[in-house]
Design a protein around this motif. Structure first.
Motif, short mmCIF file in Angstrom:
data_model
loop_
_atom_site.label_atom_id
_atom_site.label_comp_id
_atom_site.label_asym_id
_atom_site.label_seq_id
_atom_site.Cartn_x
_atom_site.Cartn_y
_atom_site.Cartn_z
N ASN A 38 0.82 -1.21 0.00
CA ASN A 38 0.00 0.00 0.00
C ASN A 38 0.86 1.27 0.00
O ASN A 38 0.45 2.32 0.47
CB ASN A 38 -0.96 0.02 1.19
N ALA A 48 -0.40 -7.46 -1.26
CA ALA A 48 -1.57 -6.59 -1.13
C ALA A 48 -2.04 -6.62 0.33
O ALA A 48 -2.06 -7.68 0.96
CB ALA A 48 -2.69 -7.06 -2.05
N ASP A 59 -5.11 -5.69 3.10
CA ASP A 59 -6.55 -5.46 3.20
C ASP A 59 -6.80 -4.01 3.59
O ASP A 59 -6.36 -3.54 4.64
CB ASP A 59 -7.16 -6.40 4.25
N GLN A 60 -7.52 -3.26 2.74
CA GLN A 60 -7.79 -1.85 2.97
C GLN A 60 -8.93 -1.61 3.94
O GLN A 60 -9.12 -0.49 4.41
CB GLN A 60 -8.10 -1.16 1.63
N SER A 66 -11.05 1.05 -2.28
CA SER A 66 -9.78 0.99 -3.00
C SER A 66 -9.99 0.53 -4.43
O SER A 66 -10.82 -0.34 -4.72
CB SER A 66 -8.81 0.03 -2.29
N THR A 125 -2.77 -2.10 -5.68
CA THR A 125 -1.55 -2.91 -5.65
C THR A 125 -1.25 -3.32 -7.08
O THR A 125 -2.14 -3.79 -7.79
CB THR A 125 -1.71 -4.15 -4.76
N TYR A 144 -5.34 -5.72 -6.97
CA TYR A 144 -6.27 -5.59 -5.84
C TYR A 144 -7.72 -5.84 -6.27
O TYR A 144 -8.66 -5.29 -5.72
CB TYR A 144 -6.14 -4.22 -5.18
N LYS A 199 -9.68 -7.55 -3.44
CA LYS A 199 -9.98 -6.68 -2.29
C LYS A 199 -9.64 -7.34 -0.96
O LYS A 199 -10.28 -7.07 0.06
CB LYS A 199 -11.46 -6.25 -2.29
#
Length: 577
Positions: A48, A73, A75-76, A82, A87, A179, A182
């Motif tokens: 990120n 990647a 986790d947002q 996102s 990513t 990404y 997700k």
């Protein structure tokens, strides 16, 4: 007595292994296997982090002897919307890639969790050009090899709109959006190649090579030369299932024809879209390509190549059908090839000649969409099909029906050895029944140099061909071969190998190829000549005859009953008066 009739409708020649040299791909990736010290081609938008940084090279978690690139990647969270490109992994190469270039991407990839990735065209890593490049890829938890081929478009080079005059963009980078899932994940990349080949220059038409070798027959499942006619009817709503073409006697004139039946719409939904039911009883939208007819060849067409297509067709109910170009049957490439064909109840002949565009490059299959009418099913009939490429563009592998290894002995100096060779596999591939009958026609083609045959067919008569120690056709070569047609029976031909020079070293091997050319189609023998002492099973498997003091004319042909003239014996010239 040596043979009196050879190599006629058949053409026979020796030539080297690099025949039909083509423009090669050039790999622009440095250290694609990740085992060296230079990783300058690989970047990542990792952890990120907003900046694009050099990709991390690690020990492969599944194989400690291997190294690979990894991109992580994070986790947002649900509260963060996102983008798919939050990513990314980048492959960056020099020099720049240009519009019209043919591009081939090969790599191994896996992930901790199965996911999809998108590919984009960028200038530098993160400097976006165009959303579409090699399409989406599916990444599994096991290593798998991804292979994609495209022709580069103006949009991918110059950005959306593709204006070369106003754009300052270049194309150096393949970007992977990672990404899409997700979720937190690790993505691994290895053994990467990004190969570039310049577009082919348009060549003059040297003649049409028809990939359809024979006409219709009564077989239920048919293969025509190295191309096939296939179809799927989609009667139960299945899509993507190709079934062999059916051959029927046309009810209009009783002659054989390929028959394909389309699908009738079962219902219409509230939006007016025609639907059918699949095998599970679910309604799906009926598309124009729900039923298709394919004509495939081995030749893969490239930008600027010429194509000719001829077909006779009719339908029980008049309608239009659409033509597309596919990589293979059902492997869609471009929506348009020859345009639409307006079919009637009567037979019509359609003939097309055109040049392949960049969008059509990479295709080898003509596809016809048969479900253009949605209110009724229809039955289509096709026959007398020609699918032709410019003869100059067809490569040796694309015209080769079969290959076979052949071991032959090198005779002692000034002698010959007879070797029986079973020609049945060659005759089967070329759809001939009898070797003796096959070699009694009128024309011969010979190898002009290492890359091609002579363009002109010439009526010739000779008893063999000489080769040198490099395996190339050479009138001054001391090693030769002929086929004795008079002693050939049951498709077993007598190969007479002769040596009119000095002894060849005992450990010497000579490699060449023997090519039967039947209407431009090849059956090739990969021949290895070896010393009789190492010729496996020679005493058990072949009848041999050693003829010391054999007499040859100046072209290397052995003479059984010489008359007045100049001859060679024991490597020396003699005059017979």
């Amino acid at each position: 007595m040596l043979m009196k009739k050879i190599f006629t409708l058949l053409a026979i020649a020796f030539f080297s292994y690099n025949a039909f040299a083509q423009t090669n791909y050039e790999d622009r990736v440095i250290n694609g296997n990740m085992e060296g010290d230079d990783f300058s081609c690989f970047f990542a938008h990792d952890y990120n982090v907003s900046d694009n940084v050099p990709a991390r090279i690690i020990e492969d978690p599944t194989d400690p002897t291997n190294h690979c690139a990894v991109v992580t990647a994070i986790d947002q969270g649900e509260d963060v919307q996102s983008d798919d490109w939050a990513t990314q992994f980048f492959i960056r190469v020099d020099p720049k890639i240009e519009s019209g270039d043919e591009l081939k991407l090969t790599m191994r990839v896996r992930a901790d969790k199965a996911a999809n990735a998108q590919t984009q065209a960028h200038n530098e890593p993160g400097d976006y050009n165009f959303y579409s490049f090699f399409g989406d890829i599916s990444i599994t938890e096991e290593w798998q090899t991804i292979e994609r081929e495209i022709v580069v478009t103006d949009n991918q080079v110059y950005g959306d709109g593709g204006n070369a005059e106003t754009s300052t963009k270049e194309l150096h980078t393949v970007a992977f959006n990672l990404y899409v899932l997700k979720e937190a994940n690790n993505y691994y990349f290895d053994d990467i190649k990004l190969e570039v080949r310049k577009p082919k220059e348009e060549q003059e038409l040297s003649g049409w090579f028809n990939m359809i070798r024979k006409g219709l027959d009564t077989n239920d499942e048919i293969t025509f030369n190295n191309g096939t006619f296939t179809t799927f009817t989609g009667r139960d709503g299945e899509t993507g299932v190709d079934k062999p073409a059916r051959i029927v006697n046309d009810p209009l004139d009783g002659q054989p024809a390929i028959c394909v039946t389309s699908v009738k719409a079962a219902l219409y939904n509230d939006d007016g879209q025609a639907q059918i039911y699949n095998a599970d009883g679910e309604a799906i939208e009926l598309t124009n390509w729900q039923s298709q007819f394919f004509v495939s060849g081995k030749h893969i067409f490239r930008t600027n190549e010429k194509v000719r297509f001829v077909i006779e067709a009719r339908a029980e109910h008049p309608t239009d059908i659409e033509s597309q170009i596919h990589r293979g049957p059902g492997d869609y490439l471009h929506y348009e090839l020859f345009g639409n064909l307006a079919l009637t109840e009567d037979w019509q002949r359609f003939e097309f000649e055109q040049t392949i565009t960049a969008q059509q490059s990479g295709g080898s299959t003509v596809a016809f969409n048969l479900n253009v009418p949605k209110d009724f099913d229809n039955t289509y009939y096709f026959r007398n099909i020609e699918f032709c490429a410019n003869d100059a563009d067809v490569t040796e592998p694309e015209r080769t029906l079969g290959t076979q290894e052949l071991l032959l002995p090198i005779p002692a100096a000034n002698s010959d050895i007879n070797v029986p060779v079973d020609m049945t596999p060659a005759m089967t591939a070329m759809e001939q029944e009898d070797f003796n009958d096959f070699i009694t026609g009128e024309y011969v083609r010979v190898q002009a140099d290492e890359e091609k045959f002579t363009e002109d067919k010439t009526s010739l008569a000779w008893t063999g061909i000489n080769i040198n120690e490099d395996g190339l056709a050479d009138p001054d070569g001391k090693l030769g071969i002929e086929i004795n047609a008079e002693t050939s029976e049951n498709n077993t031909a007598t190969f007479v190998v002769f040596n009119m020079g000095d002894n060849i070293d005992a450990d010497k091997t000579i490699n060449t190829r023997l090519c039967f050319d039947f209407g431009g189609w090849y059956y090739i023998y990969n021949v290895q000549f070896v010393n009789p002492e190492v010729y496996t099973g020679i005493e058990k498997t072949v009848a041999t005859s050693q003829n010391n003091k054999a007499i040859y004319d100046l072209t290397g042909r052995k003479v059984a009953n010489p008359s007045k003239g100049l001859y060679i014996m024991d490597g020396k010239k003699y005059i017979l008066k």
